[in-house]
Design an enzyme around this catalytic site. Structure first.
Site, short mmCIF file in Angstrom:
data_model
loop_
_atom_site.label_atom_id
_atom_site.label_comp_id
_atom_site.label_asym_id
_atom_site.label_seq_id
_atom_site.Cartn_x
_atom_site.Cartn_y
_atom_site.Cartn_z
N HIS A 28 9.85 39.69 44.99
CA HIS A 28 10.68 40.58 44.19
C HIS A 28 10.29 42.04 44.33
CE1 HIS A 28 11.98 36.79 42.40
NE2 HIS A 28 12.97 37.45 41.82
N LYS A 60 26.13 52.29 42.74
CA LYS A 60 27.11 51.47 43.45
C LYS A 60 26.37 50.35 44.18
CE LYS A 60 31.55 52.25 45.78
NZ LYS A 60 32.38 51.69 44.71
N ARG A 109 10.29 37.15 51.22
CA ARG A 109 11.00 37.10 49.94
C ARG A 109 10.03 37.22 48.75
NH1 ARG A 109 12.92 34.36 45.69
NH2 ARG A 109 15.11 34.69 45.13
N ARG A 163 27.57 60.66 46.50
CA ARG A 163 27.43 59.48 45.64
C ARG A 163 26.58 58.41 46.31
NH1 ARG A 163 32.70 56.51 43.29
NH2 ARG A 163 32.82 55.78 45.44
N TYR A 183 26.31 50.49 48.35
CA TYR A 183 27.44 50.60 49.28
C TYR A 183 28.35 51.74 48.86
CZ TYR A 183 30.79 48.57 45.95
OH TYR A 183 31.62 48.35 44.86
N GLU A 241 35.90 49.77 32.29
CA GLU A 241 36.72 49.97 33.49
C GLU A 241 37.21 48.60 33.95
OE1 GLU A 241 34.29 51.81 36.49
OE2 GLU A 241 32.57 50.53 36.04
#
Length: 286
Positions: free
Chosen positions: A100, A147, A98, A50, A31, A180
């Site tokens: 992996h 991210k 589903r 990014r 995201y 952070e």
């Protein structure tokens, strides 16, 4: 609210994602968030780069037949009549049974979502936002430069901060090194020197952090990207928290003890003034 989902503009309550979307099943996606002031984005090219870096690292191919995310973002603001917003982009690997391992790329189309969340308008007179924080053990994965939408550790630590009557949690590794915060970069000050964790993959390459560093250097401050301990965090003259929606804020309390006499310090005030000037110039706002 109108949102963008897989090529369609839809009312939010009509935007549906299948239950086998890998973002829902595995948090298999990335995201990005871009701040707009009066229809103008801050550092759009940096956000696009990014986002592409995150997509490349998790091996998701953005669909060639969809508009670029910056184009989608601007149309979102128009659809929602929202000149000031944080636009959230999310791209997952798509819908597949589903398992992996990656599903076949040729038969699995990524899911692309964009949402514009209203934000306050630019205010040249706005003061520095004061925040209270706690320290928490660093429990996130080792690839924070990606991210990822897999944010459960951040969620748990953010809630721990709320439970403690605070706004943020600052994360500390087992060896005592500060990384952070759950949703913000951390910068400490020692005299005229600003210190922040280096970009070694264990923190996000925050775009607001980049801007803050540039503004500080232009103002004559010394900026060092180096490791620092939780003891140095606790003894810092100021602690800054920076992010896309936060802008530049000041931690005025850490673990129930005051920082900078319990109010935003002079460097935080100076850098926030410079940040507002940067926004005004970049986004043509007053």
């Amino acid at each position: 609210m109108i949102v963008y989902l897989n090529g369609q503009w839809l009312p939010q309550d009509q935007a549906m994602i299948p239950i086998e979307d890998r973002g829902f099943m595995f948090a298999d996606g990335v995201y990005e968030v871009v701040r707009f002031y009066n229809h103008h984005p801050i550092a759009m090219d940096d956000h696009l780069h990014r986002m592409q870096t995150s997509l490349d690292r998790v091996r998701i191919q953005y669909p060639d037949d969809l508009p670029p995310l910056d184009v989608i973002s601007r149309k979102l603001l128009e659809h929602n009549d929202t000149p000031d917003a944080s636009v959230y982009w999310q791209v997952t690997r798509g819908v597949a049974p589903r398992k992996h391992k990656f599903p076949p790329a040729e038969t699995t189309r990524p899911t692309v979502l964009a949402v514009a969340y209203p934000q306050h308008a630019f205010d040249a007179a706005a003061p520095v936002t004061p925040l209270k924080a706690i320290t928490r053990p660093e429990i996130r994965w080792a690839y924070c430069a990606i991210k990822s939408i897999s944010l459960l550790p951040n969620v748990l630590d953010a809630q721990a901060a709320v439970d403690a009557g605070c706004d943020e949690a600052i994360l500390v590794r087992e060896d005592g090194i500060v990384t952070e915060a759950t949703a913000r970069s951390v910068i400490i000050t020692e005299g005229k020197t600003l210190l922040t964790h280096p970009l070694d993959g264990r923190i996000l390459d925050s775009i607001t952090r980049r801007i803050a560093i540039q503004l500080a250097q232009e103002a004559g401050y010394i900026v060092r990207e180096d490791y620092f301990s939780v003891d140095r965090l606790r003894s810092a003259e100021e602690i800054l928290a920076v992010g896309t929606t936060t802008e530049i804020a000041s931690i005025i309390e850490l673990d129930s003890k005051p920082v900078s006499h319990g109010k935003p310090g002079p460097i935080a005030v100076d850098l926030f003034e410079r940040f507002k000037q940067h926004v005004a110039k970049t986004c043509n706002v007053k």
